[in-house]
Write a protein that holds these residues in place. Sequence first.
Motif, short mmCIF file in Angstrom:
data_model
loop_
_atom_site.label_atom_id
_atom_site.label_comp_id
_atom_site.label_asym_id
_atom_site.label_seq_id
_atom_site.Cartn_x
_atom_site.Cartn_y
_atom_site.Cartn_z
N ASN A 67 -122.48 -13.28 30.28
CA ASN A 67 -121.66 -14.47 30.53
C ASN A 67 -120.22 -14.10 30.90
O ASN A 67 -119.63 -14.66 31.82
N ILE A 68 -119.66 -13.13 30.14
CA ILE A 68 -118.29 -12.68 30.43
C ILE A 68 -118.24 -12.03 31.82
O ILE A 68 -117.31 -12.29 32.61
N ALA A 69 -119.22 -11.17 32.12
CA ALA A 69 -119.26 -10.52 33.44
C ALA A 69 -119.38 -11.56 34.55
O ALA A 69 -118.75 -11.44 35.61
N TRP A 70 -120.16 -12.59 34.30
CA TRP A 70 -120.37 -13.61 35.36
C TRP A 70 -119.08 -14.39 35.64
O TRP A 70 -118.71 -14.58 36.80
N VAL A 71 -118.39 -14.85 34.60
CA VAL A 71 -117.20 -15.67 34.84
C VAL A 71 -116.09 -14.85 35.48
O VAL A 71 -115.35 -15.35 36.34
N ILE A 72 -115.97 -13.55 35.08
CA ILE A 72 -114.96 -12.69 35.72
C ILE A 72 -115.31 -12.46 37.18
O ILE A 72 -114.45 -12.57 38.07
N HIS A 73 -116.56 -12.15 37.44
CA HIS A 73 -117.02 -11.92 38.82
C HIS A 73 -116.83 -13.18 39.66
O HIS A 73 -116.32 -13.14 40.80
N HIS A 74 -117.20 -14.32 39.10
CA HIS A 74 -117.09 -15.60 39.83
C HIS A 74 -115.64 -15.91 40.17
O HIS A 74 -115.32 -16.29 41.31
N THR A 75 -114.75 -15.74 39.23
CA THR A 75 -113.33 -16.08 39.46
C THR A 75 -112.68 -15.15 40.46
O THR A 75 -112.01 -15.59 41.40
N ILE A 76 -112.89 -13.82 40.28
CA ILE A 76 -112.24 -12.84 41.16
C ILE A 76 -112.74 -12.96 42.59
O ILE A 76 -111.94 -13.00 43.55
N THR A 77 -114.05 -13.01 42.78
CA THR A 77 -114.58 -13.06 44.15
C THR A 77 -114.25 -14.38 44.84
O THR A 77 -113.96 -14.40 46.05
N THR A 78 -114.26 -15.48 44.08
CA THR A 78 -113.91 -16.78 44.69
C THR A 78 -112.45 -16.78 45.14
O THR A 78 -112.14 -17.20 46.27
N LEU A 79 -111.55 -16.33 44.27
CA LEU A 79 -110.14 -16.27 44.65
C LEU A 79 -109.91 -15.33 45.82
O LEU A 79 -109.08 -15.60 46.70
N THR A 80 -110.64 -14.21 45.85
CA THR A 80 -110.49 -13.25 46.96
C THR A 80 -110.91 -13.87 48.29
O THR A 80 -110.21 -13.73 49.30
N CYS A 81 -112.05 -14.56 48.27
CA CYS A 81 -112.53 -15.20 49.50
C CYS A 81 -111.54 -16.24 50.01
O CYS A 81 -111.19 -16.28 51.19
N TRP A 82 -111.06 -17.09 49.10
CA TRP A 82 -110.13 -18.13 49.52
C TRP A 82 -108.79 -17.54 49.92
O TRP A 82 -108.13 -18.06 50.85
N LEU A 83 -108.36 -16.45 49.28
CA LEU A 83 -107.12 -15.80 49.67
C LEU A 83 -107.22 -15.23 51.08
O LEU A 83 -106.30 -15.36 51.90
N CYS A 84 -108.34 -14.60 51.38
CA CYS A 84 -108.57 -14.08 52.75
C CYS A 84 -108.57 -15.23 53.75
O CYS A 84 -108.01 -15.12 54.85
N TRP A 85 -109.20 -16.33 53.37
CA TRP A 85 -109.27 -17.51 54.26
C TRP A 85 -107.87 -18.03 54.56
O TRP A 85 -107.54 -18.33 55.71
#
Length: 701
Positions: A67-85
């Motif tokens: 669960n901890i790995a999922w929420v960290i992965h979800h937050t970091i990758t989502t922010l990275t994608c939107w930051l690139c966008w």
Amino acid sequence: MKFMDDIDVLKAQLCDDNKSEQVLAEQIRLIRRYAPFAIAGTIFTGLCFFFIASNPVNLTINQKILNIAWVIHHTITTLTCWLCWYQILKHSNNIQLNFLKCIFVILSFVLIFMGALSFLILLFVWHYYYLETIEQILVGVWVVFYAWLVGLCWISWKKVEHLMSSFYKADSTVNERYTGHQAEYLAHYASYQVLLICNWLVGSLWALAVAKVICTNIQDYIQVLVIMVLYFGLLGGAISSIAMFWRAYISLVLPSLLTWGLVLLYVDNYQLKVLVIVVIALLFLNILFSRFTWINTLKSILLYLENTRLISQLRIKTQQVEQASLAKTRFLATASHDLRQPAHALSLFMATLADTKLDAQQRQIVEYAQTASQSSREMLNAILDYTHLEAGEMKPHIVVTELDSLIQSLVDEFAMQARSKQLTLHYQGTDVWVMTDPAMLSLILRNFISNAIRYTDQGSIEVLVEQIPVDSKMSILLPSCRISVCDSGSGLTQEEIEHVFDSFYQLERNKKSNQGLGLGLAIVKGMAQLLDIKIDVQSELGQGSKFSVSLPICTETHNSDASYDTVNNCLVGVKLLLVDNDETVLISMQMLLEIWGCQVAVAQTLEEALDIFRSHRPSIVITDFRLAQSVTGGDVITAITDLHKMESTQTDEKVHFIILTADTRPEIITKTQKINSEVLHKPIDPKVLQYKLQEIVSRDC
């Protein structure tokens, strides 16, 4: 098989690269508007999922780690994608190829790094703790999804690179910059590709997470239901913000469908299977609904672009019409000035000649010439008045006006024209005074009388002034009168009455060579609107016509001795100064004014006018507005007024000014209104000039 995204489908459907680029720009603009809410909603929903999934007290160690790995992965990758966008759109006006390449490299690196890190965590949990069979299967699905995501990054970059090469830059390098239209489209295209990757990533993470909760928390149905509702809330919100790109929305939903298909094969619970089947059905409905949203959005954007194009064309056409109207006004001003000068001189010469001793044949010839001169003068005056109305520069000046002298002067003016057609022109005097602009009222009645004479071949024309009784029940109404011009002419049909006040409208059944331009009644309508008075038309075909105008009566008492007597000529001995650079006009006006008994002095320049004013001391100065060497009539009036103030010994001695101009430009009217002077337009009717002079003289008597 080629992977078709939304942009490929859009180009195929529209078959117009320019329009598809415009639609894409509007779609990205809409996405950009909703982006902050989408980012916040996605991360917030992920955090909610983490807390709900971590709620059971009997949660195992491996479940906590996952669960901890999922929420960290979800937050970091989502922010990275939107930051690139956001970074891509930030550089949309000036974009560099190397920059785009770095964006996709960074995105791929983050995905590979976070994916590898997550996979190592899974292996760690698998080795030291226990993973159920379904969790092992989901690990395999996770590897497949991640391989597809990394491959999608590569596909997206190749699409962007292919688009770069289509810009026909043979010498393009990674340091090549694109600006303007190409940079904007390139940024929109690349940002869509990043959006597609982001949706696949979020969809995959949620599909695996929800599937794991369903399979490992079967005993807690409420928790499973809450998490599924939370996920559907995410998908439902995505319809409004992402469904304008239908395939991008499918990339968010499709991993759920694929993963939950495996869940159906694994779970051995009838109720849960029914729940998952219902959820899959709802996902399909979501996809269907998002398709309608996509289609409607495209239609709305296309309609918006078409309306924008039409508005732009309308704005251009409006500017062209305004420029054409301005050019027309300037042309009329210039042309009418050049035409009015000789026409003005001709009318004065004809009036002077008519006052000399002529035999019967000569007098008849002069009358014919005066008629022809009058026709040309009326047409020029009609063009002038119509131009003033169109320009919006004609302003009413409401004063107390005596009807009798005004109407009588018009009757005297048209008497000879009526006699030439063997018509009788009747008018009985009146003692009524009204509140109106006398110049505008005179022009309205002049058009009525002129049309009556023109379209009457036999019989009579009568000018009537009738007081309109006030209804006792309507005591708030002011007393008013109706001025009517009745004729026994050909009359009008009901259809002709409806159009008779239109510009350039002429009766087709009246084949007359002197029927004018069809502007007279259009001018009447415009002036009536300015004066806020009502015009009435009563007519039957073959029974004549009656044109009427209603005016408010002025109830004040006036001295009848102040009215103008048209028979008595009070111009004898009046001193006048004429200023005009046209020698022909000076000679013609001097001859006419001297026949009327005036003492006339003439000048062609400002200096001559000042010298003559000192010696001649005229009481009336008549000047043209446009003189030689950029001098205007306003300059003459200002100079003479200053000289008069300095040298005058009598405080009650007045000098009156009249400006004669053939210039129809609106700014000329504005300038003359600021000067203490009367304004008359060339070519002027000699009777109108005589009436104006007598009116000025009578005011000083």
